[in-house]
Write a protein that holds these residues in place. Sequence first.
Motif, PDB file in Angstrom:
ATOM      1  N   PHE A 138       0.833  -1.195   0.000  1.00 11.84           N
ATOM      2  CA  PHE A 138       0.000   0.000   0.000  1.00 11.84           C
ATOM      3  C   PHE A 138       0.870   1.248   0.000  1.00 11.84           C
ATOM      4  CE2 PHE A 138      -1.762   3.259   2.958  1.00 11.84           C
ATOM      5  CZ  PHE A 138      -2.687   3.808   2.092  1.00 11.84           C
ATOM      6  N   THR A 139       1.912   1.265   0.813  1.00 14.76           N
ATOM      7  CA  THR A 139       2.807   2.424   0.895  1.00 14.76           C
ATOM      8  C   THR A 139       3.503   2.659  -0.440  1.00 14.76           C
ATOM      9  OG1 THR A 139       3.189   1.949   3.232  1.00 14.76           O
ATOM     10  CG2 THR A 139       4.749   3.415   2.144  1.00 14.76           C
ATOM     11  N   ALA A 140       3.948   1.580  -1.088  1.00 10.20           N
ATOM     12  CA  ALA A 140       4.614   1.716  -2.388  1.00 10.20           C
ATOM     13  C   ALA A 140       3.643   2.244  -3.452  1.00 10.20           C
ATOM     14  CB  ALA A 140       5.192   0.372  -2.817  1.00 10.20           C
ATOM     15  N   ASP A 141       2.408   1.690  -3.485  1.00  7.13           N
ATOM     16  CA  ASP A 141       1.399   2.171  -4.442  1.00  7.13           C
ATOM     17  C   ASP A 141       1.096   3.643  -4.217  1.00  7.13           C
ATOM     18  OD1 ASP A 141       1.228  -0.320  -5.546  1.00  7.13           O
ATOM     19  OD2 ASP A 141      -0.600  -0.904  -4.461  1.00  7.13           O
ATOM     20  N   GLN A 142       0.965   3.993  -2.946  1.00  8.40           N
ATOM     21  CA  GLN A 142       0.651   5.384  -2.609  1.00  8.40           C
ATOM     22  C   GLN A 142       1.786   6.310  -3.047  1.00  8.40           C
ATOM     23  OE1 GLN A 142       0.305   6.332   1.613  1.00  8.40           O
ATOM     24  NE2 GLN A 142      -1.612   7.408   1.197  1.00  8.40           N
ATOM     25  N   GLN A 143       3.045   5.886  -2.858  1.00  6.05           N
ATOM     26  CA  GLN A 143       4.183   6.714  -3.240  1.00  6.05           C
ATOM     27  C   GLN A 143       4.267   6.878  -4.753  1.00  6.05           C
ATOM     28  OE1 GLN A 143       6.199   8.421  -1.019  1.00  6.05           O
ATOM     29  NE2 GLN A 143       6.691   9.439  -2.954  1.00  6.05           N
ATOM     30  N   ARG A 144       3.991   5.770  -5.487  1.00  4.16           N
ATOM     31  CA  ARG A 144       3.993   5.868  -6.953  1.00  4.16           C
ATOM     32  C   ARG A 144       2.931   6.851  -7.429  1.00  4.16           C
ATOM     33  NH1 ARG A 144       4.976   0.304  -6.830  1.00  4.16           N
ATOM     34  NH2 ARG A 144       2.778  -0.198  -7.135  1.00  4.16           N
ATOM     35  N   LEU A 145       1.760   6.795  -6.785  1.00  7.24           N
ATOM     36  CA  LEU A 145       0.687   7.716  -7.152  1.00  7.24           C
ATOM     37  C   LEU A 145       1.110   9.159  -6.890  1.00  7.24           C
ATOM     38  CD1 LEU A 145      -2.219   8.306  -8.020  1.00  7.24           C
ATOM     39  CD2 LEU A 145      -2.941   7.930  -5.663  1.00  7.24           C
ATOM     40  N   LEU A 146       1.702   9.395  -5.730  1.00  8.84           N
ATOM     41  CA  LEU A 146       2.150  10.752  -5.397  1.00  8.84           C
ATOM     42  C   LEU A 146       3.215  11.234  -6.374  1.00  8.84           C
ATOM     43  CD1 LEU A 146       2.331  10.476  -1.493  1.00  8.84           C
ATOM     44  CD2 LEU A 146       0.644  11.762  -2.842  1.00  8.84           C
ATOM     45  N   ASP A 147       4.146  10.337  -6.748  1.00  6.91           N
ATOM     46  CA  ASP A 147       5.197  10.704  -7.702  1.00  6.91           C
ATOM     47  C   ASP A 147       4.605  11.065  -9.056  1.00  6.91           C
ATOM     48  OD1 ASP A 147       7.079  10.243  -5.759  1.00  6.91           O
ATOM     49  OD2 ASP A 147       7.652   8.250  -6.497  1.00  6.91           O
ATOM     50  N   GLU A 148       3.638  10.254  -9.526  1.00  3.48           N
ATOM     51  CA  GLU A 148       2.998  10.533 -10.815  1.00  3.48           C
ATOM     52  C   GLU A 148       2.251  11.860 -10.778  1.00  3.48           C
ATOM     53  OE1 GLU A 148       3.200   8.873 -13.647  1.00  3.48           O
ATOM     54  OE2 GLU A 148       4.414   7.244 -12.889  1.00  3.48           O
ATOM     55  N   LYS A 149       1.566  12.117  -9.669  1.00  5.01           N
ATOM     56  CA  LYS A 149       0.830  13.378  -9.553  1.00  5.01           C
ATOM     57  C   LYS A 149       1.780  14.564  -9.512  1.00  5.01           C
ATOM     58  CE  LYS A 149      -3.574  11.905  -7.561  1.00  5.01           C
ATOM     59  NZ  LYS A 149      -4.499  11.986  -6.420  1.00  5.01           N
ATOM     60  N   THR A 150       2.929  14.403  -8.860  1.00  2.00           N
ATOM     61  CA  THR A 150       3.922  15.477  -8.817  1.00  2.00           C
ATOM     62  C   THR A 150       4.456  15.757 -10.218  1.00  2.00           C
ATOM     63  OG1 THR A 150       4.568  14.902  -6.558  1.00  2.00           O
ATOM     64  CG2 THR A 150       6.155  16.174  -7.857  1.00  2.00           C
ATOM     65  N   ARG A 151       4.756  14.677 -10.973  1.00  4.28           N
ATOM     66  CA  ARG A 151       5.234  14.865 -12.343  1.00  4.28           C
ATOM     67  C   ARG A 151       4.165  15.534 -13.207  1.00  4.28           C
ATOM     68  NH1 ARG A 151       8.229  10.054 -11.388  1.00  4.28           N
ATOM     69  NH2 ARG A 151       6.489   8.686 -11.935  1.00  4.28           N
ATOM     70  N   LEU A 152       2.902  15.136 -13.025  1.00 11.15           N
ATOM     71  CA  LEU A 152       1.819  15.739 -13.795  1.00 11.15           C
ATOM     72  C   LEU A 152       1.693  17.227 -13.482  1.00 11.15           C
ATOM     73  CD1 LEU A 152      -0.589  15.530 -15.698  1.00 11.15           C
ATOM     74  CD2 LEU A 152      -1.991  14.819 -13.753  1.00 11.15           C
ATOM     75  N   GLU A 153       1.758  17.577 -12.205  1.00 12.03           N
ATOM     76  CA  GLU A 153       1.665  18.987 -11.812  1.00 12.03           C
ATOM     77  C   GLU A 153       2.808  19.804 -12.411  1.00 12.03           C
ATOM     78  OE1 GLU A 153       1.572  18.752  -7.594  1.00 12.03           O
ATOM     79  OE2 GLU A 153      -0.527  18.086  -7.503  1.00 12.03           O
ATOM     80  N   ALA A 154       4.022  19.234 -12.445  1.00 13.07           N
ATOM     81  CA  ALA A 154       5.162  19.930 -13.034  1.00 13.07           C
ATOM     82  C   ALA A 154       4.963  20.121 -14.541  1.00 13.07           C
ATOM     83  CB  ALA A 154       6.452  19.151 -12.766  1.00 13.07           C
TER      84      ALA A 154
END
Length: 325
Positions: A138-154
């Motif tokens: 769950f922690t890994a999935d959540q981190q991947r999601l956060l990373d993807e969202k950060t890249r999208l925002e950038a």
Amino acid sequence: MSSLRNLLRTMALAGMSAALIAPTAAAHAEPSPAELTQRIETSSAELERVVESYNKLREEIKANEAAAGRLQTRIGPLEQQVEQSRADVAELATTAYKSGGLRTADALLRPGGSSALLDRLGALEQLTRQRQERISGFTADQQRLLDEKTRLEATLARQAAQARELAAGKKRIEQDLARLYELRRQAYGAATERPEPKVAAAEAKNVPAVAGAAGTAVRYAFGALGKPYQWASDGPNGYDCSGLTSAAWRAAGKSLPHNTRMQWSAVAHIGRSDLSPGDLVFYSGLGHVALYVGNGQVIDAPSAGRNVLKRGMNMMPIQGYGRVR
């Protein structure tokens, strides 16, 4: 008194002389046709560089939009994974809580004695391990999601900045065009050449017989003859230089970016002796590109105010030659 009259007479004569001389000086200040032509060529070259920068920015925005789309596509499944992982962890936590009430004394008093207790403790240990693995997942999935969202925002932030830059570039181009068109009015009596739709038909008998995709690109370029230059356009009613070459090769099933520098990076570089119809000719500074059609001639969209034409390829210093892969 006579000296005063003489002074006034002298001043009057000087004023008349100045009045007679002034128009002559003003007439000499008017630019000659040759000077106007030079200004037009200089302004056209500067404008083409600005237009190609604008085209490059548009290509970068398209790339960012595609990247944002891919990120959005990945974020959806990741969000589902996170939700499923969260539900799994919650279920395991509930099970562990219920099992956690198991006391050694109670287990020993139940049927089966110590062997039953060991079985139950083993099951509890396995349950704990599964819970830990799912929490980690769950922690890994959540981190991947956060990373993807950060890249999208950038990516979206870059797009917003580029959109503002694009608007500023468009405004500058329109101002430069207005000055260039005024120069053309002064020099030629008209801001733009009239479109010549019959030119392509007249040149049809001169289209070289070229096989394959290169032949398709060449025929397309001949069909564009006489159409007006339109900045940031890739047809079918008008073109800028890289818009014409990208449109010609798009008709042949090949994708070229709508920017001269990007096209230079996309093609295989060849020597002058290797040129064949369909190849691209790039000019110094990579501010202009044309399609080679054989016999030392190219077809290109020259500059604002002019029409697509066929002409000798040595009209300006050449940077190099490219073959579409």
